[in-house]
Design a protein around this motif. Structure first.
Motif, PDB file in Angstrom:
ATOM      1  N   ASP A  17       0.828  -1.201   0.000  1.00  0.00           N
ATOM      2  CA  ASP A  17       0.000   0.000   0.000  1.00  0.00           C
ATOM      3  C   ASP A  17       0.864   1.253   0.000  1.00  0.00           C
ATOM      4  O   ASP A  17       1.870   1.307   0.732  1.00  0.00           O
ATOM      5  CB  ASP A  17      -0.869   0.065   1.260  1.00  0.00           C
ATOM      6  N   ALA A  18       0.470   2.228  -0.775  1.00  0.00           N
ATOM      7  CA  ALA A  18       1.011   3.561  -0.575  1.00  0.00           C
ATOM      8  C   ALA A  18       0.384   4.113   0.707  1.00  0.00           C
ATOM      9  O   ALA A  18      -0.797   3.877   0.986  1.00  0.00           O
ATOM     10  CB  ALA A  18       0.667   4.462  -1.750  1.00  0.00           C
ATOM     11  N   MET A  19       1.192   4.825   1.481  1.00  0.00           N
ATOM     12  CA  MET A  19       0.722   5.345   2.767  1.00  0.00           C
ATOM     13  C   MET A  19       0.874   6.860   2.796  1.00  0.00           C
ATOM     14  O   MET A  19       1.782   7.415   2.164  1.00  0.00           O
ATOM     15  CB  MET A  19       1.520   4.741   3.919  1.00  0.00           C
ATOM     16  N   GLY A  20       0.016   7.500   3.553  1.00  0.00           N
ATOM     17  CA  GLY A  20       0.106   8.941   3.656  1.00  0.00           C
ATOM     18  C   GLY A  20      -0.280   9.440   5.036  1.00  0.00           C
ATOM     19  O   GLY A  20      -0.923   8.723   5.810  1.00  0.00           O
ATOM     20  N   TRP A  21       0.166  10.643   5.332  1.00  0.00           N
ATOM     21  CA  TRP A  21      -0.238  11.356   6.542  1.00  0.00           C
ATOM     22  C   TRP A  21      -0.963  12.631   6.115  1.00  0.00           C
ATOM     23  O   TRP A  21      -0.502  13.347   5.214  1.00  0.00           O
ATOM     24  CB  TRP A  21       0.962  11.726   7.404  1.00  0.00           C
ATOM     25  N   PHE A  22      -2.059  12.883   6.778  1.00  0.00           N
ATOM     26  CA  PHE A  22      -2.843  14.098   6.578  1.00  0.00           C
ATOM     27  C   PHE A  22      -3.086  14.739   7.940  1.00  0.00           C
ATOM     28  O   PHE A  22      -2.905  14.092   8.980  1.00  0.00           O
ATOM     29  CB  PHE A  22      -4.187  13.779   5.908  1.00  0.00           C
ATOM     30  N   ALA A  37       3.668  11.531   2.081  1.00  0.00           N
ATOM     31  CA  ALA A  37       3.284  10.238   1.534  1.00  0.00           C
ATOM     32  C   ALA A  37       4.531   9.438   1.208  1.00  0.00           C
ATOM     33  O   ALA A  37       5.614  10.004   0.979  1.00  0.00           O
ATOM     34  CB  ALA A  37       2.416  10.412   0.294  1.00  0.00           C
ATOM     35  N   ILE A  38       4.368   8.113   1.162  1.00  0.00           N
ATOM     36  CA  ILE A  38       5.488   7.231   0.860  1.00  0.00           C
ATOM     37  C   ILE A  38       4.977   6.050   0.041  1.00  0.00           C
ATOM     38  O   ILE A  38       3.891   5.513   0.303  1.00  0.00           O
ATOM     39  CB  ILE A  38       6.180   6.771   2.161  1.00  0.00           C
TER      40      ILE A  38
END
Length: 127
Positions: A32-37, A50-51
């Motif tokens: 999965d691509a992961m992100g922080w918001f 994001a990573i």
């Protein structure tokens, strides 16, 4: 039950540091691509970092570039956000998100591109 659980938030003085963690359970997030918001009261949710699932590509909002670092440990099903030089304007609830993707290098910056979301952890930076 698929879950993302954030931790590591808290109260910190301006200039300080925090490390957020986001632990996945119920399925592997290693593809999965992961992100922080983040979302402050009265404001829309905004992209932070994001990573890609390979861990070799990252993307940052301009307002955090050079201060925040996103990383991941696929063996632990966990993504991190190291936040340094914190400012009062960084105060918000921080959310992690995930989306499966065939591309190990893809990163995503829009909330509607993500499928899984955590419940958030509060970060408060005092001046």
């Amino acid at each position: 039950q698929v879950q993302l659980v954030e931790s590591g938030g808290g109260l910190v003085q301006a200039g300080g540091s925090l490390r957020l963690s986001c632990a996945g359970s119920g399925r592997t997030f290693s593809r999965d691509a992961m992100g922080w918001f983040r979302q402050a009261p009265g404001k829309e949710r905004e992209f932070v970092a994001a990573i890609g699932w390979r861990g070799t590509t990252t993307n940052y909002a301009d307002v955090v570039k050079g201060r925040f670092t996103i990383s991941r440990d696929n063996a632990k099903n966990t993504v991190y956000l190291q936040m340094n030089s914190l400012k009062p304007e960084d105060t918000a609830a921080y959310y992690c998100a995930a989306v499966p993707t065939p591309s190990g290098q893809a990163t995503y910056t829009e909330p509607n591109q993500y499928i899984y979301w955590g419940q958030g952890t509060q970060v408060t930076v005092s001046s």
